[in-house]
Design a protein around this motif. Structure first.
Motif, PDB file in Angstrom:
ATOM      1  N   ARG A   6      36.600  -0.901 -31.981  1.00 45.84           N
ATOM      2  CA  ARG A   6      37.887  -1.556 -32.056  1.00 45.84           C
ATOM      3  C   ARG A   6      37.654  -3.052 -32.104  1.00 45.84           C
ATOM      4  NH1 ARG A   6      41.354   2.412 -33.475  1.00 45.84           N
ATOM      5  NH2 ARG A   6      41.011   4.233 -32.190  1.00 45.84           N
ATOM      6  N   ALA A   7      38.553  -3.776 -32.649  1.00 49.39           N
ATOM      7  CA  ALA A   7      38.352  -5.211 -32.805  1.00 49.39           C
ATOM      8  C   ALA A   7      39.164  -5.997 -31.785  1.00 49.39           C
ATOM      9  CB  ALA A   7      38.726  -5.655 -34.204  1.00 49.39           C
ATOM     10  N   LEU A  33      39.812  -8.672 -29.061  1.00 51.85           N
ATOM     11  CA  LEU A  33      39.201  -9.984 -29.150  1.00 51.85           C
ATOM     12  C   LEU A  33      39.245 -10.755 -27.839  1.00 51.85           C
ATOM     13  CD1 LEU A  33      40.685 -10.955 -32.605  1.00 51.85           C
ATOM     14  CD2 LEU A  33      38.482  -9.893 -32.093  1.00 51.85           C
ATOM     15  N   ASN A  56      30.913 -10.598 -31.236  1.00 56.23           N
ATOM     16  CA  ASN A  56      32.148  -9.953 -30.782  1.00 56.23           C
ATOM     17  C   ASN A  56      32.324 -10.190 -29.285  1.00 56.23           C
ATOM     18  OD1 ASN A  56      34.264  -8.271 -30.082  1.00 56.23           O
ATOM     19  ND2 ASN A  56      33.521  -6.509 -31.249  1.00 56.23           N
ATOM     20  N   ALA A  76      41.608  -0.578 -41.611  1.00 56.92           N
ATOM     21  CA  ALA A  76      42.185  -1.394 -40.541  1.00 56.92           C
ATOM     22  C   ALA A  76      41.099  -1.958 -39.631  1.00 56.92           C
ATOM     23  CB  ALA A  76      43.176  -0.558 -39.734  1.00 56.92           C
ATOM     24  N   GLU A  77      40.124  -1.136 -39.299  1.00 55.56           N
ATOM     25  CA  GLU A  77      39.059  -1.592 -38.414  1.00 55.56           C
ATOM     26  C   GLU A  77      38.239  -2.695 -39.065  1.00 55.56           C
ATOM     27  OE1 GLU A  77      35.147   0.202 -36.076  1.00 55.56           O
ATOM     28  OE2 GLU A  77      36.514   1.549 -37.139  1.00 55.56           O
ATOM     29  N   ARG A 126      39.128  -4.666 -41.518  1.00 56.92           N
ATOM     30  CA  ARG A 126      39.940  -5.867 -41.688  1.00 56.92           C
ATOM     31  C   ARG A 126      40.011  -6.649 -40.378  1.00 56.92           C
ATOM     32  NH1 ARG A 126      43.984  -3.785 -43.818  1.00 56.92           N
ATOM     33  NH2 ARG A 126      43.555  -4.421 -45.962  1.00 56.92           N
ATOM     34  N   ALA A 127      40.225  -5.968 -39.264  1.00 51.28           N
ATOM     35  CA  ALA A 127      40.312  -6.657 -37.980  1.00 51.28           C
ATOM     36  C   ALA A 127      39.008  -7.377 -37.647  1.00 51.28           C
ATOM     37  CB  ALA A 127      40.669  -5.664 -36.876  1.00 51.28           C
ATOM     38  N   LEU A 128      37.877  -6.719 -37.896  1.00 50.24           N
ATOM     39  CA  LEU A 128      36.582  -7.332 -37.594  1.00 50.24           C
ATOM     40  C   LEU A 128      36.302  -8.531 -38.491  1.00 50.24           C
ATOM     41  CD1 LEU A 128      34.528  -4.050 -37.159  1.00 50.24           C
ATOM     42  CD2 LEU A 128      35.055  -5.683 -35.343  1.00 50.24           C
ATOM     43  N   GLU A 145      38.443 -10.342 -40.171  1.00 51.67           N
ATOM     44  CA  GLU A 145      39.381 -11.427 -39.892  1.00 51.67           C
ATOM     45  C   GLU A 145      38.979 -12.185 -38.625  1.00 51.67           C
ATOM     46  OE1 GLU A 145      43.228  -9.598 -39.797  1.00 51.67           O
ATOM     47  OE2 GLU A 145      43.520  -9.781 -41.974  1.00 51.67           O
ATOM     48  N   ALA A 146      38.532 -11.457 -37.608  1.00 57.58           N
ATOM     49  CA  ALA A 146      38.075 -12.126 -36.388  1.00 57.58           C
ATOM     50  C   ALA A 146      36.871 -13.007 -36.672  1.00 57.58           C
ATOM     51  CB  ALA A 146      37.733 -11.080 -35.322  1.00 57.58           C
ATOM     52  N   GLY A 149      39.127  -3.415 -46.600  1.00 59.19           N
ATOM     53  CA  GLY A 149      39.200  -4.122 -45.327  1.00 59.19           C
ATOM     54  C   GLY A 149      38.396  -5.415 -45.320  1.00 59.19           C
TER      55      GLY A 149
END
Length: 346
Positions: free
Chosen positions: A9-10, A12, A62, A105-106, A108-110, A112-113, A157
């Motif tokens: 999961r991303a 943060l 992360n 989704a996963e 993309r979240a990573l 983007e972070a 993503g």
């Protein structure tokens, strides 16, 4: 041999105690880098800024990784010595193994972070059908269509953001050593080649196709299969993923293999190779949570060898190889083992 990734999961938010400890110890969190130098061609929309030449480790750390969470738990229990040891892992970039359920989704979240932190995402794709020949990391996509859809989700993503992808640990080598059943081999090569081509459609994605390790299949046996799997269209290959071969042995192996596949560069997984491979007991099990191992050289792109693109922590130190030598399931946190890796690090 490689291990199964856990679904990432991303999230943060770094636990407050761990963040305070990192800062007090002089390890800064992954904040903004020095602005990149001007370039003649503008980056694609949404792409992360290119790192400056002075930044040898442009990959994202992360702040909510398993090592950081476990470090926070040790601090909360006043186990500061253990927390200090785990800082060796929590403060460094390790690869994110993309899960099977929500790849777009996963990813993309990573990514983007990583972009917000002005860093590059380091990702591992490990979902090939008939993965790991039914062993500790068995699983993977249900069929070829499911795998293509999963890779497509990962690519969407990533978008135009910067990412380095290590593609399918063991997948080629398991064909060469006969572990993968014959009826699945042609499909595997086709899927790997298609995955390379799909990922390379993303404007800022670098792809390294996995190529085993120095203690497994020889370069002359592997070069043809790598070509069938799409190495010509990849940026290079990865060696020693989730294994313990020394950096010197991995470099020699990679250089021999590179000469057979058009001079491609390669990356080396140095996450747990500080003491080299384990040489006692059953050789067939010496890849699985072997005792006495140590963290290897920290991640860097400054390797001193023009063919070695980077030393990376692709295997996530502290995560179990499987249910062996007292370890939990593959991919789960194994704190006793993580602490041993850090204590033994030079």
């Amino acid at each position: 041999m490689s291990v199964s990734p856990c679904v990432r999961r991303a999230g943060l938010t770094l636990p407050a105690l761990a963040l305070a400890f990192l800062l007090a110890a002089g390890c800064t969190s992954p904040g903004p880098a020095t602005p990149p130098a001007a370039r003649s061609d503008p980056p694609a929309a949404g792409a992360a800024p290119a790192p400056t030449p002075s930044a040898p480790v442009p990959y994202w750390v992360n702040p909510d990784g398993k090592a950081a969470r476990q470090m926070a738990a040790h601090l909360a229990a006043s186990r500061t010595a253990e927390a200090g040891l785990l800082r060796q892992i929590a403060s460094r970039p390790v690869a994110e193994w993309i899960g099977t359920d929500r790849p777009e989704a996963e990813t993309r979240a990573l990514t983007e972070a990583a972009t917000r932190a002005r860093r590059e995402a380091l990702l591992v794709l490990y979902d090939i059908p008939h993965r790991d020949c039914g062993r500790h990391s068995a699983g993977g996509a249900a069929d070829a269509d499911a795998y293509r859809a999963w890779v497509d989700g990962v690519a969407r993503g990533i978008g135009a953001r910067r990412a380095t992808v290590v593609l399918e640990p063991d997948a080629v080598t398991h064909v060469v050593d006969g572990c993968t059943e014959e009826q699945h081999r042609a499909e595997r090569y086709e899927l790997l080649g298609a995955a390379v081509r799909r990922l390379k459609q993303q404007p800022a994605t670098t792809v390294y196709l996995d190529a085993g390790n120095a203690g497994w299949v020889g370069p002359s046996q592997l070069s043809g299969p790598l070509q069938e799997a799409g190495i010509a269209e990849a940026d290079g290959f990865a060696v020693n993923v989730s294994n313990f071969q020394t950096t010197a042995a991995s470099t020699a192996y990679g250089r021999q293999l590179s000469a057979l596949v058009g001079g491609k560069p390669f990356v080396i997984d140095t996450s747990r190779n500080g003491n080299g491979p384990y040489a006692e007991g059953d050789p067939a099990q010496n890849w699985c949570n072997p005792p006495g191992r140590a963290l290897g050289a920290p991640p860097t792109r400054s390797t001193g060898d023009p063919l070695v693109a980077a030393h990376l922590w692709i295997k996530r130190p502290g995560e179990s190889d499987g249910e062996c030598r007292g370890g939990p399931r593959a991919g789960e946190w194994f704190d006793e083992y993580a602490l041993e890796l850090t204590r033994n690090a030079r």
